[in-house]
Design a protein around this motif. Structure first.
Motif, PDB file in Angstrom:
ATOM      1  N   LEU A  82       0.811  -1.216   0.000  1.00 58.97           N
ATOM      2  CA  LEU A  82       0.000   0.000   0.000  1.00 58.97           C
ATOM      3  C   LEU A  82       0.847   1.270   0.000  1.00 58.97           C
ATOM      4  O   LEU A  82       0.417   2.302  -0.513  1.00 58.97           O
ATOM      5  CB  LEU A  82      -0.943   0.009   1.205  1.00 58.97           C
ATOM      6  N   THR A  83       2.039   1.206   0.594  1.00 60.44           N
ATOM      7  CA  THR A  83       2.887   2.401   0.658  1.00 60.44           C
ATOM      8  C   THR A  83       3.748   2.585  -0.579  1.00 60.44           C
ATOM      9  O   THR A  83       4.552   3.525  -0.628  1.00 60.44           O
ATOM     10  CB  THR A  83       3.797   2.349   1.899  1.00 60.44           C
ATOM     11  N   CYS A  84       3.602   1.708  -1.563  1.00 59.96           N
ATOM     12  CA  CYS A  84       4.363   1.896  -2.803  1.00 59.96           C
ATOM     13  C   CYS A  84       3.995   3.211  -3.490  1.00 59.96           C
ATOM     14  O   CYS A  84       4.803   3.786  -4.224  1.00 59.96           O
ATOM     15  CB  CYS A  84       4.118   0.730  -3.758  1.00 59.96           C
ATOM     16  N   CYS A  85       2.767   3.685  -3.246  1.00 62.78           N
ATOM     17  CA  CYS A  85       2.375   4.964  -3.837  1.00 62.78           C
ATOM     18  C   CYS A  85       3.220   6.106  -3.292  1.00 62.78           C
ATOM     19  O   CYS A  85       3.467   7.099  -3.989  1.00 62.78           O
ATOM     20  CB  CYS A  85       0.895   5.231  -3.584  1.00 62.78           C
ATOM     21  N   ILE A  86       3.681   5.982  -2.047  1.00 64.96           N
ATOM     22  CA  ILE A  86       4.520   7.022  -1.454  1.00 64.96           C
ATOM     23  C   ILE A  86       5.859   7.100  -2.168  1.00 64.96           C
ATOM     24  O   ILE A  86       6.352   8.196  -2.485  1.00 64.96           O
ATOM     25  CB  ILE A  86       4.711   6.757   0.050  1.00 64.96           C
ATOM     26  N   SER A  87       6.468   5.936  -2.414  1.00 63.78           N
ATOM     27  CA  SER A  87       7.766   5.941  -3.098  1.00 63.78           C
ATOM     28  C   SER A  87       7.641   6.532  -4.494  1.00 63.78           C
ATOM     29  O   SER A  87       8.487   7.320  -4.936  1.00 63.78           O
ATOM     30  CB  SER A  87       8.332   4.522  -3.165  1.00 63.78           C
TER      31      SER A  87
END
Length: 633
Positions: free
Chosen positions: A378-383
């Motif tokens: 889910l935090t891949c969008c942050i990267s």
């Protein structure tokens, strides 16, 4: 009946996976033979969240007197090698003709669990006195297999009503130097003690306290050993209503219960860190205030004169104002590092917050594994957002390649490391080797969730990016950098910038290693949260100080230096892992060694990304501040 060489070979051939063909394998991972169909997406999410309960979690099973209670056999392995586990039926022990495996959650599979039904017949509130489990005839090769397991301190793990119970496979005694005696014995009788409250099981344990082991010594090569395995079951009522209410330490736990409170060490570390941060902040602000006052005074006195540059020898960081915002080489790689580092900062914070909210069971790591996979996806969008946003700000044009580099920066090293570790587990028949369906599941998560979110985040970051707002105009021709003293070199900055943050977490790091790579159980998540915050604060302060010293020497190449200086903490963490393996643990063997150092390298790499990101943005914020407050024509 017992599992002989054929059963063990079959399990090893499948890399430690359950027998029964692909249907049984799907049932083990997905919970139903036909689950991998059009309903895969809901099941995918349920698996990531953990459909199966972890042993030790408050159960909801209610029994009536005389109801059967299923006891599952799970795994065996060396006591000092937590990640080296094998299926229980790989040993020559009593087992049914047809092995039935229990449906497991993703977290349990990642934790090496492979639960299968046993021959033990247990009924709720019915005591059993020395019932025969099975008769066995062991060959010399099978006896030797048991001897090696006992000499390596193999323990077994059973599960009854989601409660893990553990004990040693056998008994070893060494006494005297001259003459030296070496005795090996196998436990052939197990006493099960179960406590209940009303219609629920609260506690389960196994004991061999009043049992004599069966000697495995003195067997001739062509001789068979006859064994009779027996067991007893004793039920007792308890006033404890819930499993979580039971006091730790009164259950005769097989592993150490929890780590001792280490408040004094933590307080000492916090005090030292606060003094360090305060000292750096006060000294730096005082020096910086004097610099600004002197530079601005020089600007006022020379405002009527000519010259955009300030060539006085004592100008320090002021003289490089036309070069300090010159974009660095390999800007795409730099942005990818910052993006993935920001992702792991969010991931680490999320894991700690979830632990503080009591979402993880301290007795098992399966829930944390599932949560880490879910949060990473889910935090891949942050990267993607951070990397693409900053890449476009500093003039990058190949944003597609930047997204590919960002999504590969961690996933590729992780896949390579995992491939080596998993291959070693598979070759040795360890249950830590992931089944094929689990590998496909994780790959699907990355392809359908992680990678698309990275691309979506990158698109939003690119579209929302504004031009890089530099307080100073950058000249076309770079200024020559004067020779730097040795104490301002990159190596020295990395040593100082890496050692100070490491010293802030060194105390807590031992307890984390003892939890992940040992048999301790970590519960002090509040302290972990404060230590994590202190680590980030120290990294930011040290980065600002080192950047100031670098700019004072008229060296404007701070972009990569700021990432490397504090990011080198990951290198110190890896060095500590080597020290821990050699001096603080009893781990041994190829399987455990490969896994330990493989994942220790990844851990150091993750800390490099996280702290390098914190360091860079702290330095960028500091540089913007000092040059905004500098008066210039």
């Amino acid at each position: 009946m017992f599992c002989g060489a054929a059963a063990a070979a079959a399990i090893r051939h499948r890399g430690g996976q359950p027998r029964g063909g692909s249907a049984a394998l799907r049932m083990t991972v997905l919970g139903h033979p036909g689950s991998w169909s059009c309903r895969w997406l809901p099941l995918l999410l349920l698996l990531l969240l953990g459909t199966g309960r972890d042993p030790g979690v408050e159960g909801v099973t209610h029994y009536k007197a005389g109801d059967p209670v299923i006891l599952y056999v799970n795994k065996v392995g060396p006591y000092h090698n937590p990640q080296e586990t094998y299926h229980y039926y790989q040993l020559p022990v009593c087992c049914p003709e047809k092995i039935r495996h229990k449906s497991l959650s993703l977290g349990e599979v990642l934790d090496g669990d492979r639960m299968a039904e046993s021959l033990y017949e247990i009924r709720f509130r019915e005591n059993v006195e020395k019932r025969i489990l099975c008769h066995m005839q062991l060959s010399s090769a099978q006896v030797e297999q048991l001897r090696q397991a006992i000499e390596e301190l193999y323990y077994f793990e059973f599960v009854v009503d989601d409660l893990p119970i553990r004990g040693f496979v056998g008994y070893m005694e060494e006494s005297g130097f001259l003459p030296h005696s070496h005795k090996i014995g196998l436990w052939t009788h197990l006493d099960f003690h179960l406590e209940f409250h009303g219609d629920r099981i609260i506690f389960a344990n196994v004991s061999v306290r009043d049992v004599k082991p069966h000697s495995l010594d003195g067997l001739r090569p062509d001789e068979f050993l006859g064994l009779t395995h027996t067991y007893s079951v004793r039920w007792s009522e308890t006033s404890v209503e819930r499993r979580s209410d039971r006091r730790r330490g009164d259950d005769g736990g097989f592993f150490p219960r929890t780590l001792e409170i280490h408040w004094l060490s933590i307080i000492n570390s916090m005090v030292l860190v606060f003094l360090l941060v305060g000292f750096v902040a006060v000294i730096l602000m005082r020096v910086l205030r004097n610099d600004l006052a002197r530079y601005n005074l020089d600007e006022e006195t020379t405002s009527g004169g000519s010259g955009d540059d300030f060539d006085q020898g004592d100008n320090g960081w002021k003289i490089i104002h036309t070069d300090v915002f010159r974009f660095p080489p390999y800007r795409g790689l730099l942005c990818a590092v910052l993006g993935v580092g920001a992702q792991f900062l969010a991931l680490g914070t999320g894991i700690i917050v979830m632990a503080l909210l009591g979402m993880f069971n301290v007795h098992r790591h399966g829930a944390i594994n599932s949560a880490a996979i879910l949060l990473y996806a889910l935090t891949c969008c942050i990267s993607g957002y951070v990397s693409s946003h900053f890449y476009r700000q500093i003039g990058g044009e190949r944003w597609v390649w930047n997204i590919i580099l960002t999504t590969s920066l961690f996933s590729v090293p992780f896949f390579l490391t995992w491939s080596v570790v998993n291959s070693v587990h598979w070759a040795n028949g360890s249950t830590q080797a992931l089944p094929a369906t689990t590998i496909l599941l994780l790959l699907t998560v990355w392809l359908l969730v992680g990678f698309p979110l990275t691309v979506i985040g990158g698109i939003f970051g690119k579209n929302n990016a504004n031009p890089f707002d530099a307080p100073c105009r950058t000249k076309n021709i770079a200024r020559e950098i004067p020779p730097q003293p040795w104490y301002k070199s990159t190596l020295i900055h990395m040593t100082v910038g890496g050692f100070l943050p490491f010293s802030a977490i060194s105390v807590e790091l031992y307890y984390i290693f003892a939890t992940v790579w040992g048999r301790e159980q970590y519960t002090l998540y509040g302290i972990l949260f404060f230590v994590f915050a202190i680590l980030l604060s120290v990294g930011a302060c040290i980065s600002i100080a080192l950047t100031y010293f670098q700019l004072s020497g008229e060296d404007y190449r701070w972009w990569w230096r700021s990432v490397l200086s504090v990011g080198s903490t990951g290198l110190f963490i890896f060095f500590y892992s080597v020290f821990y393996y050699a001096r603080r643990s009893n781990m041994s063997g190829v399987v455990q060694t490969v896994e330990f150092f493989g994942y220790s390298l990844l851990t150091g790499y993750v800390f490099f990304l996280m702290l390098g990101t914190i360091s860079f943005f702290s330095s960028l914020k500091f540089i913007r501040y000092i040059y905004v407050n500098l008066k210039m024509d």
